[in-house]
Design a protein around this motif. Structure first.
Motif, PDB file in Angstrom:
ATOM      1  N   ALA A   4      27.037 -31.507  19.258  1.00 53.33           N
ATOM      2  CA  ALA A   4      25.836 -32.269  18.894  1.00 53.33           C
ATOM      3  C   ALA A   4      25.704 -33.531  19.738  1.00 53.33           C
ATOM      4  CB  ALA A   4      25.880 -32.629  17.406  1.00 53.33           C
ATOM      5  N   ALA A   5      26.826 -34.227  19.984  1.00 46.34           N
ATOM      6  CA  ALA A   5      26.775 -35.467  20.764  1.00 46.34           C
ATOM      7  C   ALA A   5      26.322 -35.202  22.195  1.00 46.34           C
ATOM      8  CB  ALA A   5      28.141 -36.144  20.742  1.00 46.34           C
ATOM      9  N   VAL A  39      34.554 -45.645  18.421  1.00 43.44           N
ATOM     10  CA  VAL A  39      33.208 -46.167  18.191  1.00 43.44           C
ATOM     11  C   VAL A  39      33.301 -47.549  17.548  1.00 43.44           C
ATOM     12  CG1 VAL A  39      31.033 -45.789  16.967  1.00 43.44           C
ATOM     13  CG2 VAL A  39      32.251 -43.858  17.976  1.00 43.44           C
ATOM     14  N   GLU A  40      32.459 -48.477  17.994  1.00 44.70           N
ATOM     15  CA  GLU A  40      32.473 -49.842  17.496  1.00 44.70           C
ATOM     16  C   GLU A  40      32.176 -49.912  15.990  1.00 44.70           C
ATOM     17  OE1 GLU A  40      30.947 -48.582  20.090  1.00 44.70           O
ATOM     18  OE2 GLU A  40      30.618 -50.032  21.702  1.00 44.70           O
ATOM     19  N   LYS A  41      32.778 -50.914  15.330  1.00 48.56           N
ATOM     20  CA  LYS A  41      32.650 -51.030  13.887  1.00 48.56           C
ATOM     21  C   LYS A  41      31.199 -51.164  13.445  1.00 48.56           C
ATOM     22  CE  LYS A  41      37.246 -52.985  13.020  1.00 48.56           C
ATOM     23  NZ  LYS A  41      38.005 -54.164  12.503  1.00 48.56           N
ATOM     24  N   ALA A  42      30.416 -51.905  14.229  1.00 48.18           N
ATOM     25  CA  ALA A  42      29.007 -52.090  13.847  1.00 48.18           C
ATOM     26  C   ALA A  42      28.260 -50.766  13.832  1.00 48.18           C
ATOM     27  CB  ALA A  42      28.335 -53.071  14.808  1.00 48.18           C
ATOM     28  N   LEU A  43      28.568 -49.908  14.800  1.00 47.51           N
ATOM     29  CA  LEU A  43      27.907 -48.602  14.845  1.00 47.51           C
ATOM     30  C   LEU A  43      28.422 -47.680  13.748  1.00 47.51           C
ATOM     31  CD1 LEU A  43      27.747 -48.013  18.699  1.00 47.51           C
ATOM     32  CD2 LEU A  43      25.857 -48.553  17.163  1.00 47.51           C
ATOM     33  N   VAL A  79      26.795 -47.977  29.066  1.00 50.12           N
ATOM     34  CA  VAL A  79      26.028 -47.641  30.270  1.00 50.12           C
ATOM     35  C   VAL A  79      25.064 -48.770  30.619  1.00 50.12           C
ATOM     36  CG1 VAL A  79      24.225 -46.112  31.165  1.00 50.12           C
ATOM     37  CG2 VAL A  79      26.230 -45.142  30.028  1.00 50.12           C
ATOM     38  N   ALA A  80      24.417 -49.332  29.599  1.00 46.71           N
ATOM     39  CA  ALA A  80      23.452 -50.399  29.841  1.00 46.71           C
ATOM     40  C   ALA A  80      24.103 -51.610  30.494  1.00 46.71           C
ATOM     41  CB  ALA A  80      22.782 -50.797  28.526  1.00 46.71           C
ATOM     42  N   MET A  81      25.369 -51.852  30.164  1.00 47.00           N
ATOM     43  CA  MET A  81      26.080 -52.977  30.776  1.00 47.00           C
ATOM     44  C   MET A  81      26.241 -52.776  32.279  1.00 47.00           C
ATOM     45  SD  MET A  81      28.999 -53.745  27.886  1.00 47.00           S
ATOM     46  CE  MET A  81      29.480 -55.308  28.628  1.00 47.00           C
ATOM     47  N   LEU A  82      26.430 -51.537  32.682  1.00 42.37           N
ATOM     48  CA  LEU A  82      26.562 -51.240  34.109  1.00 42.37           C
ATOM     49  C   LEU A  82      25.190 -51.234  34.788  1.00 42.37           C
ATOM     50  CD1 LEU A  82      29.263 -48.408  34.039  1.00 42.37           C
ATOM     51  CD2 LEU A  82      29.589 -50.882  34.289  1.00 42.37           C
ATOM     52  N   GLU A  83      24.220 -50.628  34.130  1.00 46.47           N
ATOM     53  CA  GLU A  83      22.874 -50.582  34.710  1.00 46.47           C
ATOM     54  C   GLU A  83      22.308 -51.985  34.908  1.00 46.47           C
ATOM     55  OE1 GLU A  83      21.141 -46.325  33.036  1.00 46.47           O
ATOM     56  OE2 GLU A  83      20.894 -48.139  31.819  1.00 46.47           O
ATOM     57  N   THR A 128      29.591 -40.525  13.810  1.00 41.68           N
ATOM     58  CA  THR A 128      28.685 -39.391  13.933  1.00 41.68           C
ATOM     59  C   THR A 128      28.316 -39.166  15.406  1.00 41.68           C
ATOM     60  OG1 THR A 128      26.727 -40.774  13.718  1.00 41.68           O
ATOM     61  CG2 THR A 128      27.712 -39.936  11.671  1.00 41.68           C
ATOM     62  N   PRO A 129      27.755 -38.014  15.729  1.00 43.72           N
ATOM     63  CA  PRO A 129      27.275 -37.813  17.103  1.00 43.72           C
ATOM     64  C   PRO A 129      26.301 -38.893  17.538  1.00 43.72           C
ATOM     65  CG  PRO A 129      27.333 -35.716  15.940  1.00 43.72           C
ATOM     66  CD  PRO A 129      27.647 -36.777  14.926  1.00 43.72           C
ATOM     67  N   GLU A 130      25.423 -39.311  16.632  1.00 43.23           N
ATOM     68  CA  GLU A 130      24.451 -40.360  16.965  1.00 43.23           C
ATOM     69  C   GLU A 130      25.156 -41.675  17.289  1.00 43.23           C
ATOM     70  OE1 GLU A 130      22.546 -37.196  14.588  1.00 43.23           O
ATOM     71  OE2 GLU A 130      24.360 -38.407  14.311  1.00 43.23           O
ATOM     72  N   ALA A 131      26.193 -42.003  16.529  1.00 41.88           N
ATOM     73  CA  ALA A 131      26.939 -43.237  16.776  1.00 41.88           C
ATOM     74  C   ALA A 131      27.654 -43.186  18.123  1.00 41.88           C
ATOM     75  CB  ALA A 131      27.952 -43.465  15.650  1.00 41.88           C
ATOM     76  N   MET A 132      28.223 -42.029  18.451  1.00 39.11           N
ATOM     77  CA  MET A 132      28.906 -41.887  19.729  1.00 39.11           C
ATOM     78  C   MET A 132      27.940 -42.060  20.896  1.00 39.11           C
ATOM     79  SD  MET A 132      31.324 -38.642  18.707  1.00 39.11           S
ATOM     80  CE  MET A 132      31.887 -38.361  20.368  1.00 39.11           C
ATOM     81  N   VAL A 133      26.761 -41.473  20.779  1.00 36.71           N
ATOM     82  CA  VAL A 133      25.766 -41.590  21.844  1.00 36.71           C
ATOM     83  C   VAL A 133      25.311 -43.034  22.007  1.00 36.71           C
ATOM     84  CG1 VAL A 133      23.416 -40.959  22.531  1.00 36.71           C
ATOM     85  CG2 VAL A 133      24.997 -39.194  21.698  1.00 36.71           C
ATOM     86  N   GLU A 134      25.045 -43.721  20.894  1.00 36.67           N
ATOM     87  CA  GLU A 134      24.621 -45.116  20.973  1.00 36.67           C
ATOM     88  C   GLU A 134      25.707 -45.981  21.595  1.00 36.67           C
ATOM     89  OE1 GLU A 134      21.661 -46.434  20.473  1.00 36.67           O
ATOM     90  OE2 GLU A 134      20.942 -44.405  20.068  1.00 36.67           O
TER      91      GLU A 134
END
Length: 366
Positions: free
Chosen positions: A192-193, A143-147, A167-171, A155-161
């Motif tokens: 949870a993730a 997971v990126e340092k900023a997250l 994904v957004a980069m591909l979309e 956290t699960p939330e950080a992994m999802v973000e």
């Protein structure tokens, strides 16, 4: 009277993507995959392991492509592989292009760590040209340092973000042949993730518990984590990650799927747990039967029981089985005794193996 078998869990609705001969997601069968632990630069060793994995039921194999020598070995490996291969690539977009040109069937790459926008453009163009899906794979350790700072850790939330950012980069480039994985060594964080991602996106999900551990501990953690997710209808491909020969992952994966009535491969072996009434070497007998049937793909039920009196009745639904006592045993089919045996362990094992071979040959003739 036996209760009716429960149906498989209702699957989460996802879009379907193609990976080689398979459609992933969209209600298609959950595919079992693994990853070679050989050096991909050694094509012969890698192919030998791929063939062993395929024989054990592995349907998709991932390869680490760590440098240009590994990428250069891919054409020969792809040409001889009995299953579709996925290239696992980090940091170097050139390796993804080489893998695509070598005939690989899928890429596991996070577009955020391969360089600038132009490099993402290049990889997406190669994937689109060759008809390859891309798996976005986020582990708790990546997971990126900023997250990490924003969410206070992986956290699960950080992994999802993190995954949704990739994904957004591909979309953004009109690319939607995407599969997502979110793995942690924590079973609860993994669950949870995936629950969070299932609520936010309809891409197919590859499920697994990463760094799960050795054969026993890794199997238990994977069975719990994957079992919970699959029971909730989450998961379109899966891997049981073990610190062990990856071929062993197949047995665990298919037993997880079988236990939930999702998919079955090979015989189901039922055996009693032994008790003070057991008078034969039941543990050794059950292990010998399991080893003989390890490479048999057909689905049927075998029982290995430690009580001549109650064994056939307790396992009456087995297609074939043995129930032994001191110096004797009976062989039964569907609870009906068809043969009696006398002697020690060696005689009982040999007699059952003979009957088992006959049973297998008769099934092939049907």
């Amino acid at each position: 009277m036996h209760a009716a078998q429960q149906s498989a869990p209702t699957r989460r609705a996802t879009r379907a993507i193609r990976l080689g001969p398979y459609l992933i997601g969209g209600g298609n069968p959950i595919r079992v995959q693994s990853m070679c632990n050989t050096d991909t630069r050694d094509a012969a060793a890698t192919l030998a392991q791929i063939e062993r994995l395929a024989e054990a039921g592995c349907e998709i194999v991932r390869l680490a492509v760590i440098d240009e020598r590994a990428a250069a070995a891919l054409p020969a490996i792809v040409a001889a592989s009995p299953v579709p291969l996925v290239a696992d690539i980090h940091f170097d977009h050139r390796l993804a292009v080489m893998a695509a040109e070598a005939g690989i069937k899928g890429l596991r790459i996070n577009p955020g760590n391969i360089g600038g926008e132009d490099k993402v453009d290049t990889v997406v163009a190669a994937a689109r040209h060759h008809g390859l899906p891309i798996r976005i794979g986020v582990n708790s350790g990546s997971v990126e340092k900023a997250l990490l700072a924003r969410f206070g850790g992986p956290t699960p939330e950080a992994m999802v973000e993190s995954a949704l950012h990739h994904v957004a980069m591909l979309e953004k480039r009109g690319f939607h042949e995407i599969k997502i994985s979110l793995k942690s060594s924590s079973v609860m964080d993994t669950i949870a993730a995936y629950r969070l991602m299932a609520a936010r996106a309809d891409y197919p999900l590859h499920i697994g518990v990463t760094e799960a551990g050795t054969l026993l501990r890794g199997s238990v953690k994977s069975a719990v984590g994957l079992g919970v997710l699959l029971a909730e209808g989450i998961g379109d491909t899966l891997r049981v990650s073990l610190t062990h020969d990856p071929v062993a992952e197949m047995d665990v994966a298919y037993e997880i799927l079988r236990s939930l009535n999702i998919r079955a491969r090979g015989p189901e072996i039922v055996s009693c747990p032994t008790c003070g009434r057991t008078e034969i070497d039941l543990i050794r007998l059950a292990n010998a039967v399991e080893e003989r049937l390890r490479t048999v793909p057909e689905v049927f039920k075998v029982a290995v029981m430690g009580c001549v009196v109650n064994g056939p009745g307790e396992a009456r639904e087995a297609d074939i089985g043995i129930a032994g006592g001191r110096g004797k045993a009976v062989i039964f089919r569907k609870g009906e005794v068809v043969k009696s045996l006398r002697g020690g362990y060696d005689e009982l094992l040999a007699g059952f193996m003979d009957e088992l071979e006959l049973f297998l040959s008769q099934r092939k003739m049907q």
